[in-house]
Design a protein around this motif. Structure first.
Motif, PDB file in Angstrom:
ATOM      1  N   HIS A 186     -36.616   1.258 -19.691  1.00 39.80           N
ATOM      2  CA  HIS A 186     -37.849   1.497 -20.781  1.00 39.80           C
ATOM      3  C   HIS A 186     -38.919   2.181 -20.303  1.00 39.80           C
ATOM      4  N   ARG A 187     -39.647   3.470 -20.708  1.00 40.80           N
ATOM      5  CA  ARG A 187     -40.706   3.843 -20.293  1.00 40.80           C
ATOM      6  C   ARG A 187     -41.848   3.565 -21.015  1.00 40.80           C
ATOM      7  N   ILE A 188     -43.004   3.003 -20.357  1.00 34.68           N
ATOM      8  CA  ILE A 188     -44.275   2.636 -20.969  1.00 34.68           C
ATOM      9  C   ILE A 188     -45.341   3.281 -20.447  1.00 34.68           C
ATOM     10  N   ALA A 189     -46.583   3.496 -21.076  1.00 33.13           N
ATOM     11  CA  ALA A 189     -47.795   4.192 -20.653  1.00 33.13           C
ATOM     12  C   ALA A 189     -48.091   3.284 -19.231  1.00 33.13           C
ATOM     13  N   LEU A 190     -48.824   4.038 -18.430  1.00 34.63           N
ATOM     14  CA  LEU A 190     -49.425   3.509 -17.191  1.00 34.63           C
ATOM     15  C   LEU A 190     -50.418   2.420 -17.462  1.00 34.63           C
ATOM     16  N   GLY A 191     -50.440   1.099 -16.985  1.00 32.41           N
ATOM     17  CA  GLY A 191     -51.426   0.023 -17.360  1.00 32.41           C
ATOM     18  C   GLY A 191     -52.476   0.025 -16.502  1.00 32.41           C
ATOM     19  N   PRO A 192     -53.407  -0.804 -16.512  1.00 27.71           N
ATOM     20  CA  PRO A 192     -54.590  -0.841 -15.729  1.00 27.71           C
ATOM     21  C   PRO A 192     -54.320  -0.812 -14.284  1.00 27.71           C
ATOM     22  N   VAL A 193     -53.466  -1.506 -13.859  1.00 29.50           N
ATOM     23  CA  VAL A 193     -53.021  -1.492 -12.224  1.00 29.50           C
ATOM     24  C   VAL A 193     -52.606  -0.161 -11.774  1.00 29.50           C
ATOM     25  N   TYR A 253     -43.613  -6.180  -8.387  1.00 24.92           N
ATOM     26  CA  TYR A 253     -42.909  -5.163  -7.818  1.00 24.92           C
ATOM     27  C   TYR A 253     -43.786  -4.041  -7.762  1.00 24.92           C
ATOM     28  N   VAL A 254     -45.085  -3.697  -7.793  1.00 28.52           N
ATOM     29  CA  VAL A 254     -46.044  -2.679  -7.986  1.00 28.52           C
ATOM     30  C   VAL A 254     -46.284  -2.305  -6.608  1.00 28.52           C
ATOM     31  N   PRO A 255     -46.126  -1.049  -5.903  1.00 23.78           N
ATOM     32  CA  PRO A 255     -46.643  -0.663  -4.764  1.00 23.78           C
ATOM     33  C   PRO A 255     -48.187  -0.764  -4.670  1.00 23.78           C
ATOM     34  N   THR A 256     -48.216  -1.112  -3.405  1.00 24.50           N
ATOM     35  CA  THR A 256     -49.704  -1.613  -3.098  1.00 24.50           C
ATOM     36  C   THR A 256     -50.498  -0.698  -1.733  1.00 24.50           C
ATOM     37  N   PRO A 257     -51.337  -0.127  -2.130  1.00 25.74           N
ATOM     38  CA  PRO A 257     -52.010   0.713  -0.885  1.00 25.74           C
ATOM     39  C   PRO A 257     -52.659  -0.175  -0.073  1.00 25.74           C
ATOM     40  N   GLY A 258     -52.618   0.297   1.199  1.00 31.09           N
ATOM     41  CA  GLY A 258     -53.442  -0.538   2.224  1.00 31.09           C
ATOM     42  C   GLY A 258     -52.642  -1.615   2.928  1.00 31.09           C
ATOM     43  N   GLY A 259     -51.220  -1.430   3.177  1.00 33.31           N
ATOM     44  CA  GLY A 259     -50.787  -2.381   3.934  1.00 33.31           C
ATOM     45  C   GLY A 259     -49.314  -2.983   3.197  1.00 33.31           C
ATOM     46  N   ALA A 269     -46.857  -5.831  -4.423  1.00 28.68           N
ATOM     47  CA  ALA A 269     -45.654  -6.286  -3.553  1.00 28.68           C
ATOM     48  C   ALA A 269     -45.590  -5.256  -2.305  1.00 28.68           C
ATOM     49  N   GLY A 270     -46.618  -4.834  -1.761  1.00 31.89           N
ATOM     50  CA  GLY A 270     -46.606  -4.313  -0.281  1.00 31.89           C
ATOM     51  C   GLY A 270     -46.349  -2.785  -0.642  1.00 31.89           C
ATOM     52  N   GLY A 271     -46.528  -1.907   0.289  1.00 29.59           N
ATOM     53  CA  GLY A 271     -46.415  -0.563   0.470  1.00 29.59           C
ATOM     54  C   GLY A 271     -45.416   0.278  -0.623  1.00 29.59           C
ATOM     55  N   ASP A 272     -44.273  -0.506  -0.493  1.00 34.58           N
ATOM     56  CA  ASP A 272     -43.096  -0.132  -1.261  1.00 34.58           C
ATOM     57  C   ASP A 272     -42.732  -0.752  -2.495  1.00 34.58           C
ATOM     58  N   TRP A 319     -53.076   7.439  -5.604  1.00 36.76           N
ATOM     59  CA  TRP A 319     -52.286   7.026  -4.444  1.00 36.76           C
ATOM     60  C   TRP A 319     -50.812   7.075  -4.572  1.00 36.76           C
ATOM     61  N   LEU A 320     -50.390   6.818  -5.905  1.00 40.15           N
ATOM     62  CA  LEU A 320     -48.932   6.989  -6.276  1.00 40.15           C
ATOM     63  C   LEU A 320     -48.399   8.441  -6.255  1.00 40.15           C
ATOM     64  N   ARG A 321     -49.634   9.082  -6.701  1.00 43.79           N
ATOM     65  CA  ARG A 321     -49.204  10.797  -6.748  1.00 43.79           C
ATOM     66  C   ARG A 321     -48.968  11.372  -5.581  1.00 43.79           C
ATOM     67  N   GLU A 322     -49.938  10.995  -4.576  1.00 43.65           N
ATOM     68  CA  GLU A 322     -50.031  11.481  -3.253  1.00 43.65           C
ATOM     69  C   GLU A 322     -48.680  10.821  -2.486  1.00 43.65           C
ATOM     70  N   ARG A 323     -48.354  10.018  -2.760  1.00 40.91           N
ATOM     71  CA  ARG A 323     -47.056   9.391  -2.258  1.00 40.91           C
ATOM     72  C   ARG A 323     -45.883   9.926  -2.771  1.00 40.91           C
TER      73      ARG A 323
END
Length: 218
Positions: A179-186, A104-110, A124-127, A193-197
């Motif tokens: 549940h809120r968690i700290a940002l992981g390595p991915v 379910y993680v948004p993915t740059p580049g397609g 899992a794709g751009g969205d 990129w996530l902030r730009e979007r």
């Protein structure tokens, strides 16, 4: 939760624990028929089997299939583990409960998932909805009347869309856990990129995970 995780197989993390908590809240009778799609190492399938359910687990990765089979054997639990893509191995079957922890993680580049490797478990794709949308389309037809889908995803990948699609399919759906968690390595690796979007605000340093519960009316 489990004894063995092969390289490249998704290991149980905070999303697994959140979904396991939602599973523990479900009033499953002994012998309930449960499906775990995208089982990974089999952690959630084993949790359901411990409650006396008849559990089928499915994964597209052969490494995950073998890990789940070995973990079930080590735990002494009767889990049927099948190789295949989402619901294809269980065509014609209906379930009292479906568990899903999909990529379910948004993915740059397609908008295509990686063909192999560990990233297949989260990209899992751009969205972030390539697999979530498929589950929303296919899961309602795999539920028995009164059956429940429990799906965990990131707030970055549109849980409101998930709820809306499942309601449109005739299910009673809502977000039941957060549940809120700290940002992981991915996510840290694609933070800019996530902030730009606009998916992450400038001040946000955490990710919110949610569980969507959807029930097919009797």
């Amino acid at each position: 939760m489990i004894a063995l995780v092969f390289p490249g197989v998704y290991a149980p993390q905070e999303d697994t624990e959140l979904l396991a908590g939602a599973l523990s809240d479900e009033p499953l009778p002994p012998g309930a028929k449960v499906l775990d799609v995208g089982t990974g190492s089999g952690a959630l399938a084993l949790e359901a089997a411990r409650r006396g359910s008849r559990v089928t687990a499915v994964d597209l990765s052969w490494s995950a299939v073998w890990a789940a089979r070995l973990n079930a054997r080590a735990a002494g639990l009767p889990v049927r583990v099948l190789h295949g893509n989402l619901f294809e191995p269980v065509r014609g079957e209906r379930f009292d409960l479906i568990l899903a922890n999909p990529p379910y993680v948004p993915t740059p580049g397609g908008h295509r998932r990686p063909p192999r490797g560990a990233a297949r478990a989260w990209d899992a794709g751009g969205d972030g909805r390539l697999v979530v949308d498929r589950i929303c389309r296919q899961a309602p037809g795999r539920l028995r009347p009164g059956g429940v889908l429990l799906l965990v995803q990131s707030a970055l990948s549109g849980p409101d869309q998930t709820v809306g699609q499942l309601r449109a399919a005739g299910l009673k759906a809502a977000v039941t856990r957060r549940h809120r968690i700290a940002l992981g390595p991915v996510l840290r690796g694609r933070e800019r990129w996530l902030r730009e979007r606009g998916l992450l605000s400038a001040a946000d340093d955490k990710e919110e995970l949610v569980v969507v519960r959807a029930e097919l009316p009797v």
